[in-house]
Motif scaffolding. Structure first.
Motif, PDB file in Angstrom:
ATOM      1  N   SER A   1      49.781  44.607  14.600  1.00 12.76           N
ATOM      2  CA  SER A   1      49.543  43.075  15.259  1.00 12.76           C
ATOM      3  C   SER A   1      48.615  43.374  15.935  1.00 12.76           C
ATOM      4  N   ILE A   2      47.210  42.463  15.652  1.00 15.57           N
ATOM      5  CA  ILE A   2      46.198  42.495  16.432  1.00 15.57           C
ATOM      6  C   ILE A   2      45.920  41.081  16.780  1.00 15.57           C
ATOM      7  N   SER A   3      44.955  40.716  17.636  1.00 19.28           N
ATOM      8  CA  SER A   3      44.416  39.326  18.201  1.00 19.28           C
ATOM      9  C   SER A   3      43.195  39.749  18.971  1.00 19.28           C
ATOM     10  N   ILE A   4      42.484  38.609  18.902  1.00 17.86           N
ATOM     11  CA  ILE A   4      41.350  38.650  19.701  1.00 17.86           C
ATOM     12  C   ILE A   4      41.520  38.384  21.082  1.00 17.86           C
ATOM     13  N   GLY A   5      40.981  39.145  22.023  1.00 21.43           N
ATOM     14  CA  GLY A   5      41.481  39.140  23.390  1.00 21.43           C
ATOM     15  C   GLY A   5      40.254  38.664  24.287  1.00 21.43           C
ATOM     16  N   GLY A   6      40.354  38.805  25.635  1.00 20.40           N
ATOM     17  CA  GLY A   6      39.479  38.584  26.593  1.00 20.40           C
ATOM     18  C   GLY A   6      40.077  38.059  27.879  1.00 20.40           C
ATOM     19  N   MET A   7      39.135  37.641  28.879  1.00 20.53           N
ATOM     20  CA  MET A   7      39.442  37.380  30.021  1.00 20.53           C
ATOM     21  C   MET A   7      38.344  36.326  30.648  1.00 20.53           C
ATOM     22  N   ASP A   8      38.868  35.381  31.787  1.00 20.45           N
ATOM     23  CA  ASP A   8      37.948  34.211  32.308  1.00 20.45           C
ATOM     24  C   ASP A   8      38.418  34.337  33.752  1.00 20.45           C
ATOM     25  N   LEU A   9      37.436  34.675  34.706  1.00 20.28           N
ATOM     26  CA  LEU A   9      37.564  34.868  36.088  1.00 20.28           C
ATOM     27  C   LEU A   9      36.570  34.210  36.909  1.00 20.28           C
ATOM     28  N   THR A  10      37.133  33.859  38.277  1.00 17.45           N
ATOM     29  CA  THR A  10      36.350  33.101  39.380  1.00 17.45           C
ATOM     30  C   THR A  10      36.433  33.808  40.547  1.00 17.45           C
ATOM     31  N   GLY A  11      35.592  33.931  41.246  1.00 19.41           N
ATOM     32  CA  GLY A  11      35.619  34.271  42.637  1.00 19.41           C
ATOM     33  C   GLY A  11      34.754  33.804  43.693  1.00 19.41           C
ATOM     34  N   VAL A  12      35.119  34.183  44.636  1.00 20.44           N
ATOM     35  CA  VAL A  12      34.292  33.703  45.875  1.00 20.44           C
ATOM     36  C   VAL A  12      34.107  34.859  46.965  1.00 20.44           C
ATOM     37  N   ALA A  13      33.021  35.315  47.394  1.00 13.81           N
ATOM     38  CA  ALA A  13      32.977  36.240  48.509  1.00 13.81           C
ATOM     39  C   ALA A  13      32.609  35.856  49.678  1.00 13.81           C
ATOM     40  N   TYR A  14      33.104  36.191  50.730  1.00 18.15           N
ATOM     41  CA  TYR A  14      33.022  35.770  52.335  1.00 18.15           C
ATOM     42  C   TYR A  14      32.323  36.936  53.250  1.00 18.15           C
ATOM     43  N   ASP A  15      31.603  36.733  53.917  1.00 12.44           N
ATOM     44  CA  ASP A  15      31.074  37.279  55.241  1.00 12.44           C
ATOM     45  C   ASP A  15      32.110  37.794  56.390  1.00 12.44           C
ATOM     46  N   ALA A  16      32.017  38.328  57.399  1.00 14.75           N
ATOM     47  CA  ALA A  16      32.816  38.409  58.516  1.00 14.75           C
ATOM     48  C   ALA A  16      33.073  37.236  59.193  1.00 14.75           C
ATOM     49  N   ASP A  17      32.218  36.236  58.991  1.00 14.68           N
ATOM     50  CA  ASP A  17      32.318  34.914  59.745  1.00 14.68           C
ATOM     51  C   ASP A  17      33.110  34.016  58.866  1.00 14.68           C
ATOM     52  N   GLY A  18      33.488  34.499  57.770  1.00 13.37           N
ATOM     53  CA  GLY A  18      34.119  33.427  56.881  1.00 13.37           C
ATOM     54  C   GLY A  18      33.258  32.517  56.009  1.00 13.37           C
ATOM     55  N   ASN A  19      31.905  32.939  56.122  1.00 10.16           N
ATOM     56  CA  ASN A  19      30.877  32.074  55.270  1.00 10.16           C
ATOM     57  C   ASN A  19      30.642  32.562  53.948  1.00 10.16           C
ATOM     58  N   VAL A  20      30.606  31.615  52.951  1.00  8.84           N
ATOM     59  CA  VAL A  20      30.513  31.857  51.751  1.00  8.84           C
ATOM     60  C   VAL A  20      29.254  32.713  51.366  1.00  8.84           C
ATOM     61  N   ILE A  21      29.426  33.836  50.742  1.00  6.55           N
ATOM     62  CA  ILE A  21      27.919  34.802  50.727  1.00  6.55           C
ATOM     63  C   ILE A  21      27.775  34.722  48.832  1.00  6.55           C
ATOM     64  N   GLY A  22      28.747  34.359  48.156  1.00  9.73           N
ATOM     65  CA  GLY A  22      28.671  34.249  46.677  1.00  9.73           C
ATOM     66  C   GLY A  22      29.618  33.747  46.142  1.00  9.73           C
ATOM     67  N   GLU A  23      29.568  33.063  45.096  1.00 10.50           N
ATOM     68  CA  GLU A  23      30.499  32.282  44.125  1.00 10.50           C
ATOM     69  C   GLU A  23      30.125  33.035  42.644  1.00 10.50           C
ATOM     70  N   LEU A  24      31.066  32.928  41.704  1.00 12.69           N
ATOM     71  CA  LEU A  24      30.755  33.231  40.467  1.00 12.69           C
ATOM     72  C   LEU A  24      32.051  32.949  39.365  1.00 12.69           C
ATOM     73  N   SER A  25      31.564  32.590  38.380  1.00 13.95           N
ATOM     74  CA  SER A  25      32.693  32.327  37.244  1.00 13.95           C
ATOM     75  C   SER A  25      31.988  33.135  36.046  1.00 13.95           C
ATOM     76  N   TYR A  26      32.934  33.724  35.190  1.00  9.41           N
ATOM     77  CA  TYR A  26      32.621  34.790  34.150  1.00  9.41           C
ATOM     78  C   TYR A  26      33.658  34.690  33.103  1.00  9.41           C
ATOM     79  N   ASP A  27      33.235  34.696  31.855  1.00 10.54           N
ATOM     80  CA  ASP A  27      34.262  35.034  30.852  1.00 10.54           C
ATOM     81  C   ASP A  27      33.969  35.780  29.780  1.00 10.54           C
ATOM     82  N   TRP A  28      34.641  36.607  29.129  1.00 12.47           N
ATOM     83  CA  TRP A  28      34.353  37.132  28.090  1.00 12.47           C
ATOM     84  C   TRP A  28      35.439  37.281  26.970  1.00 12.47           C
ATOM     85  N   PHE A  29      35.285  36.747  25.791  1.00  6.85           N
ATOM     86  CA  PHE A  29      36.373  36.988  24.767  1.00  6.85           C
ATOM     87  C   PHE A  29      35.726  37.550  23.500  1.00  6.85           C
ATOM     88  N   GLU A  30      36.229  38.409  22.944  1.00  3.21           N
ATOM     89  CA  GLU A  30      35.887  39.064  21.478  1.00  3.21           C
ATOM     90  C   GLU A  30      35.762  37.821  20.434  1.00  3.21           C
TER      91      GLU A  30
END
Length: 155
Positions: free
Chosen positions: A101-130
């Motif tokens: 039994s097989i299927s096409i798989g993958g993942m979709d993720l989002t994230g936010v990175a913060y510095d020590a002061d709580g400021n957003v230093i980066g945001e990203l959304s990414y997905d990859w599915f076969e």
């Protein structure tokens, strides 16, 4: 360079709890409501841990390789699809076969990175599915899901 570093940061993220990487970055990772429901009703709660272990290992490597150390990273796994049935799916559906039994798989993720002061230093959304079932034959249960953050870290 900063954009590449931020892509690397988010390339390898996924867990259900607060975790501390070797670089002492606090990582808060959750699943979307839909994926949480999918884990509970279809894939099995155990699979959250399976995904988490692999992705956190990749996250540690990505941070070390990029030489970045954000204070905190918040990530959401929006969706993930297995290539083969999970243990819970095999238990609940006797007609499924772990190897055939097989299927096409993958993942979709989002994230936010913060510095020590709580400021957003980066945001990203990414997905990859076969997109081609022929590439799934030798795959493990979550092979394509693991490829999403791995491929992102190489961009």
């Amino acid at each position: 360079r900063k954009d590449t570093a931020m892509k690397t940061i988010f390339a390898s993220i996924g867990a259900l709890a607060m975790l501390h990487t070797a670089a002492a970055t606090e990582v808060s990772v959750t699943y979307s409501d839909d994926f949480t429901e999918e884990l509970a009703e279809n894939y099995g709660e155990r699979e959250g841990g399976v995904l988490s272990e692999e992705i956190i290992e990749d996250l540690d490597k990505a941070f070390a390789k990029a030489g970045v150390n954000p204070a905190r990273v918040d990530v959401t796994i929006n969706n993930a699809k297995p290539n083969r049935p999970t243990f819970e799916q095999l238990r609940d559906r006797p007609g499924l076969d772990m190897f055939r039994s097989i299927s096409i798989g993958g993942m979709d993720l989002t994230g936010v990175a913060y510095d020590a002061d709580g400021n957003v230093i980066g945001e990203l959304s990414y997905d990859w599915f076969e997109t081609d079932i022929r590439h799934v034959a030798p795959a493990g249960t979550w092979t394509d899901a693991y490829r999403a953050p791995d491929r992102l870290s190489r961009t």
